[in-house]
Design an enzyme around this catalytic site. Structure first.
Site, mmCIF file in Angstrom:
data_model
loop_
_atom_site.group_PDB
_atom_site.id
_atom_site.type_symbol
_atom_site.label_atom_id
_atom_site.label_comp_id
_atom_site.label_asym_id
_atom_site.label_seq_id
_atom_site.Cartn_x
_atom_site.Cartn_y
_atom_site.Cartn_z
ATOM 1 N N HIS A 14 14.604 25.544 124.060
ATOM 2 C CA HIS A 14 13.555 26.696 124.548
ATOM 3 C C HIS A 14 12.491 27.125 123.663
ATOM 4 O O HIS A 14 12.637 26.768 122.442
ATOM 5 C CB HIS A 14 14.273 27.754 125.145
ATOM 6 N N CYS A 15 11.339 27.388 123.932
ATOM 7 C CA CYS A 15 10.363 27.871 123.052
ATOM 8 C C CYS A 15 10.128 29.317 123.347
ATOM 9 O O CYS A 15 11.077 30.204 123.827
ATOM 10 C CB CYS A 15 9.073 27.113 123.387
ATOM 11 N N VAL A 16 9.131 30.030 123.256
ATOM 12 C CA VAL A 16 8.704 31.472 123.459
ATOM 13 C C VAL A 16 9.061 31.855 124.782
ATOM 14 O O VAL A 16 9.635 32.836 124.959
ATOM 15 C CB VAL A 16 7.455 31.790 122.733
ATOM 16 N N THR A 17 8.420 30.984 125.817
ATOM 17 C CA THR A 17 8.775 31.652 127.198
ATOM 18 C C THR A 17 9.355 30.635 128.113
ATOM 19 O O THR A 17 9.536 30.727 129.306
ATOM 20 C CB THR A 17 7.374 31.932 127.887
ATOM 21 N N ARG A 18 9.774 29.308 127.910
ATOM 22 C CA ARG A 18 10.088 28.343 128.513
ATOM 23 C C ARG A 18 11.365 27.684 127.772
ATOM 24 O O ARG A 18 11.623 27.501 126.739
ATOM 25 C CB ARG A 18 9.063 27.133 128.523
#
Length: 475
Positions: A26-30
């Site tokens: 995952h990244c910051v929002t996804r």
């Protein structure tokens, strides 16, 4: 299990279960998935999950927009699926199996230039500030520049050339290092190779065109001579040399015994790479880079430059979807090296703003839709700051018509920008902050273009919605 247990369970089922997940991170929002068979994922059903704000596929990864709670959602998903998470770099490697050759090439370009962006941003700010200090006569100063009148600012201007030169003239060092890092080879060898391309022993690249044949220093090997020419600010020569070094090292590690590899691999990788860089790769790369930048510059300077700008402005956002936009970094840097600035980057920054303004139109049309605003407002802010993927994939492509509105607004601004020869010092500062990178003589025109990409996409988004144009469904 946390509060996203049910949503995570639905997502796991709809992506095809654990057996269809090759990697997840995952990244910051996804949430980012590498799926064994991407066609199994039921995107329409996934987007109906309460915690999901949207989906899209990019660079071989199926991405599910969750928002600021993504870390908590990810933990619930991992606990439920029993699937070990991987790093983002590992996910990128796994995702390559879902890419075609062109997408892989664009991904490589992105991975090379992304680590360099912070330095290029700083360099652009420095060049912009120095241009104001030494290049803009002020009426209040009797039409003199700031450095002509104030010794302190003259000193500041001279001092700032130190980092400015390090960033742009010595750019090949950053490129060869980044390639070594990306390829998993010895990074210090990449740095050394880059230094040999910009060594003070060599004739500076900027002095080559004005030097007579007899004035170019040479290494004399008796039977043949090699010109001692530097490749300051050159992109393609550094890329070619960096990849030769990396592949040489990878091959040598396979054929040289481990007992002597520490000694022999660095030597037999570095020395031939340096020789090839100065004998073959450098001259060829320079000609290729100059040819590409000349073609692009000819388009920007031609009688039909307005058409070039309009087409580039219109098509840049679709290029982002395919990943082909990453090639613009190399072209921009070559234009800066050859012509002292780039006319492409301003249009890229304007395209970023246009995508944000289209979302502003959606926010206006759907005011009060709290669920959508959790995606649309952060995506708009992100686009205005130069990162458009959340805007495009989360909102604009979902409805289609705001994406078209943004493309048209960007096209109009691109037309105006090329007609008025708007030029940036450097790349890296996108969206609204892009004005910081613009050369002083172009600031007013760029500001006008910013007004265009704020107003036109916003109004067209509303118009298209009212007239039901370019709409996937009526709203």
């Amino acid at each position: 299990m946390g509060k996203f247990k049910n949503d995570a369970k639905q997502l796991l089922d709809l992506v095809g279960g654990t057996e269809n997940i090759s990697a997840v991170t995952h990244c910051v929002t996804r949430m980012r998935f590498v799926l064994e068979d991407p066609s199994i994922a039921n995107e329409q059903a996934i987007e109906k999950i309460p915690a999901v704000k949207g989906t899209f596929t990019q660079a071989g990864q199926f991405q599910v927009i969750i928002g600021n709670d993504v870390a908590e959602f990810y933990n619930d998903f991992i606990a439920l699926s029993g699937k070990d998470g991987v790093s983002k770099d590992a996910a990128k490697v796994a995702a390559k199996k879902n890419m075609n050759p062109l997408q892989r090439a664009m991904a490589v370009l992105a991975e090379i230039f992304s680590p360099l962006i912070p330095a290029l941003v700083v360099g652009g700010l420095i060049l912009g500030f120095r241009n104001i200090l030494e290049g803009v006569p002020f009426e209040a100063l009797n039409n003199q520049t700031i450095v002509d009148v104030y010794p302190f600012w003259s000193g500041v201007n001279a001092f700032l050339w130190l980092p400015g030169e390090a960033i742009f003239h010595f750019l090949p060092v950053g490129i060869t290092w980044s390639i070594a890092k990306k390829m998993g080879t010895t990074q210090i060898l990449g740095i050394v190779l880059g230094i040999t391309l910009v060594s003070p022993q060599l004739l500076n690249a900027y002095g080559v065109s004005g030097a007579a044949a007899g004035d170019i220093p040479q290494w004399d090997f008796g039977a043949f001579q090699i010109d001692m020419i530097g490749y300051q600010a050159q992109v393609i020569p550094a890329m070619l040399a960096g990849f030769v070094l990396a592949y040489l090292e990878i091959w040598l590690r396979k054929v040289i015994p481990n007992a002597v590899s520490m000694i022999l691999v660095p030597f037999f990788a570095l020395i031939p790479a340096i020789m090839a860089a100065h004998v073959i790769l450098g001259p060829i790369g320079w000609k290729i880079g100059s040819f590409i930048s000349s073609i692009v510059n000819a388009g920007l300077e031609s009688t039909f430059n307005w058409l070039f700008g309009a087409i580039f402005g219109f098509l840049y956002a679709p290029l982002v979807i395919t990943g082909l936009h990453h090639m613009s970094n190399a072209i921009d840097l070559q234009l800066i090296a050859d012509f002292g600035g780039t006319n492409l980057w301003p249009m890229i920054a304007l395209s970023n703003i246009a995508q944000g303004s289209a979302i502003l139109g959606i926010i206006y049309l759907h005011w009060g839709n709290k669920e959508e605003e959790q995606v649309s407002i952060p995506a708009m802010i992100s686009a205005y700051l130069g990162v458009t993927e959340p805007a495009m994939f989360g909102i604009n492509l979902k409805y289609v018509y705001p994406f078209v509105a943004a493309m048209i607004g960007s096209s109009v601004a691109g037309l105006v920008a090329t007609l008025t020869k708007v030029t940036a010092n450097s790349i890296g500062v996108g969206g609204l902050p892009g004005i910081i990178s613009i050369q002083p003589q172009s600031v007013i025109w760029f500001a006008l273009c910013m007004v265009i990409v704020i107003v036109v996409p916003f109004l067209l988004t509303i118009l298209f919605n009212k007239k039901n144009l370019f709409t996937k469904t009526a709203h």
